[in-house]
Scaffold this motif. Structure first.
Motif, PDB file in Angstrom:
ATOM      1  N   ARG A  25      25.466 -56.770  12.977  1.00 26.51           N
ATOM      2  CA  ARG A  25      24.023 -56.878  13.266  1.00 26.51           C
ATOM      3  C   ARG A  25      23.227 -55.943  12.356  1.00 26.51           C
ATOM      4  O   ARG A  25      22.168 -56.315  11.851  1.00 26.51           O
ATOM      5  N   ASP A  26      23.719 -54.711  12.148  1.00 25.99           N
ATOM      6  CA  ASP A  26      23.069 -53.774  11.228  1.00 25.99           C
ATOM      7  C   ASP A  26      23.028 -54.359   9.821  1.00 25.99           C
ATOM      8  O   ASP A  26      22.012 -54.278   9.128  1.00 25.99           O
ATOM      9  N   LEU A  27      24.150 -54.924   9.408  1.00 21.37           N
ATOM     10  CA  LEU A  27      24.266 -55.516   8.078  1.00 21.37           C
ATOM     11  C   LEU A  27      23.233 -56.626   7.892  1.00 21.37           C
ATOM     12  O   LEU A  27      22.543 -56.682   6.873  1.00 21.37           O
ATOM     13  N   VAL A  28      23.099 -57.503   8.885  1.00 24.47           N
ATOM     14  CA  VAL A  28      22.115 -58.591   8.821  1.00 24.47           C
ATOM     15  C   VAL A  28      20.700 -58.024   8.784  1.00 24.47           C
ATOM     16  O   VAL A  28      19.845 -58.496   8.026  1.00 24.47           O
ATOM     17  N   ALA A  29      20.436 -56.983   9.573  1.00 28.46           N
ATOM     18  CA  ALA A  29      19.110 -56.358   9.591  1.00 28.46           C
ATOM     19  C   ALA A  29      18.780 -55.752   8.223  1.00 28.46           C
ATOM     20  O   ALA A  29      17.655 -55.917   7.720  1.00 28.46           O
ATOM     21  N   PHE A  30      19.736 -55.059   7.612  1.00 33.59           N
ATOM     22  CA  PHE A  30      19.521 -54.496   6.277  1.00 33.59           C
ATOM     23  C   PHE A  30      19.229 -55.597   5.263  1.00 33.59           C
ATOM     24  O   PHE A  30      18.294 -55.486   4.470  1.00 33.59           O
ATOM     25  N   GLN A  31      20.017 -56.652   5.281  1.00 30.35           N
ATOM     26  CA  GLN A  31      19.834 -57.740   4.313  1.00 30.35           C
ATOM     27  C   GLN A  31      18.495 -58.436   4.509  1.00 30.35           C
ATOM     28  O   GLN A  31      17.780 -58.713   3.554  1.00 30.35           O
ATOM     29  N   THR A  32      18.145 -58.688   5.760  1.00 29.40           N
ATOM     30  CA  THR A  32      16.868 -59.335   6.063  1.00 29.40           C
ATOM     31  C   THR A  32      15.702 -58.459   5.618  1.00 29.40           C
ATOM     32  O   THR A  32      14.763 -58.936   4.975  1.00 29.40           O
ATOM     33  N   ALA A  33      15.773 -57.180   5.955  1.00 33.15           N
ATOM     34  CA  ALA A  33      14.713 -56.246   5.577  1.00 33.15           C
ATOM     35  C   ALA A  33      14.578 -56.149   4.059  1.00 33.15           C
ATOM     36  O   ALA A  33      13.471 -56.149   3.521  1.00 33.15           O
ATOM     37  N   LYS A  34      15.705 -56.090   3.372  1.00 30.34           N
ATOM     38  CA  LYS A  34      15.669 -55.999   1.903  1.00 30.34           C
ATOM     39  C   LYS A  34      15.034 -57.253   1.318  1.00 30.34           C
ATOM     40  O   LYS A  34      14.196 -57.180   0.419  1.00 30.34           O
ATOM     41  N   ASN A  35      15.422 -58.427   1.825  1.00 31.58           N
ATOM     42  CA  ASN A  35      14.857 -59.683   1.311  1.00 31.58           C
ATOM     43  C   ASN A  35      13.343 -59.736   1.527  1.00 31.58           C
ATOM     44  O   ASN A  35      12.598 -60.151   0.638  1.00 31.58           O
ATOM     45  N   LEU A  36      12.894 -59.319   2.708  1.00 32.23           N
ATOM     46  CA  LEU A  36      11.456 -59.322   2.992  1.00 32.23           C
ATOM     47  C   LEU A  36      10.714 -58.303   2.133  1.00 32.23           C
ATOM     48  O   LEU A  36       9.622 -58.565   1.636  1.00 32.23           O
ATOM     49  N   LYS A  37      11.329 -57.121   1.939  1.00 31.96           N
ATOM     50  CA  LYS A  37      10.716 -56.099   1.090  1.00 31.96           C
ATOM     51  C   LYS A  37      10.614 -56.596  -0.349  1.00 31.96           C
ATOM     52  O   LYS A  37       9.596 -56.394  -1.011  1.00 31.96           O
ATOM     53  N   ASP A  38      11.660 -57.271  -0.816  1.00 27.19           N
ATOM     54  CA  ASP A  38      11.651 -57.829  -2.175  1.00 27.19           C
ATOM     55  C   ASP A  38      10.553 -58.889  -2.340  1.00 27.19           C
ATOM     56  O   ASP A  38      10.082 -59.125  -3.447  1.00 27.19           O
ATOM     57  N   LYS A  39      10.155 -59.517  -1.242  1.00 22.82           N
ATOM     58  CA  LYS A  39       9.079 -60.524  -1.271  1.00 22.82           C
ATOM     59  C   LYS A  39       7.701 -59.886  -1.170  1.00 22.82           C
ATOM     60  O   LYS A  39       6.693 -60.578  -1.196  1.00 22.82           O
ATOM     61  N   GLY A  40       7.662 -58.542  -0.991  1.00 27.56           N
ATOM     62  CA  GLY A  40       6.399 -57.832  -1.002  1.00 27.56           C
ATOM     63  C   GLY A  40       5.883 -57.362   0.348  1.00 27.56           C
ATOM     64  O   GLY A  40       4.800 -56.789   0.428  1.00 27.56           O
ATOM     65  N   LEU A  41       6.627 -57.586   1.411  1.00 27.93           N
ATOM     66  CA  LEU A  41       6.185 -57.117   2.722  1.00 27.93           C
ATOM     67  C   LEU A  41       6.413 -55.617   2.853  1.00 27.93           C
ATOM     68  O   LEU A  41       7.373 -55.083   2.313  1.00 27.93           O
ATOM     69  N   SER A  42       5.546 -54.955   3.590  1.00 24.22           N
ATOM     70  CA  SER A  42       5.689 -53.515   3.798  1.00 24.22           C
ATOM     71  C   SER A  42       6.761 -53.252   4.849  1.00 24.22           C
ATOM     72  O   SER A  42       7.019 -54.098   5.711  1.00 24.22           O
ATOM     73  N   LEU A  43       7.346 -52.059   4.794  1.00 25.52           N
ATOM     74  CA  LEU A  43       8.340 -51.691   5.794  1.00 25.52           C
ATOM     75  C   LEU A  43       7.728 -51.653   7.186  1.00 25.52           C
ATOM     76  O   LEU A  43       8.396 -51.958   8.170  1.00 25.52           O
ATOM     77  N   GLN A  44       6.461 -51.306   7.277  1.00 25.82           N
ATOM     78  CA  GLN A  44       5.784 -51.269   8.571  1.00 25.82           C
ATOM     79  C   GLN A  44       5.753 -52.673   9.195  1.00 25.82           C
ATOM     80  O   GLN A  44       6.059 -52.839  10.376  1.00 25.82           O
TER      81      GLN A  44
END
Length: 82
Positions: free
Chosen positions: A57-76
């Protein structure tokens, strides 16, 4: 590269890094901000953290967050969605 051992569904940092492409610095920063926290921590006799293990689950969360960040979304914004 030395093969990392995955034990009972928990992944060491090197595996997380290889799969997600995140650096150690990114993972540590996200953990310090309580964005994503390792499922299991190993602490030595002096009480210092010296090893982290991540669940699938952590791994999926990291990958999802990275993909969204790479698309320009803020961490917030990503934090609110996860």
């Amino acid at each position: 590269m030395e093969k990392e051992k995955v034990v009972k569904g928990f992944y060491p940092f090197k595996v997380v890094s290889l799969i997600t492409g995140l650096t150690r610095r990114q993972v540590v920063r996200w953990e310090k901000n309580k964005f994503i926290v390792a499922t299991r921590h190993w602490i030595n006799k002096n009480g210092k953290l010296y090893y982290r293990e991540y669940s699938f689950r952590d791994l999926v969360a990291f990958q999802t967050a990275k993909n969204l960040k790479d698309k320009g979304l803020s961490l917030q914004k990503i934090r609110k969605s996860l």
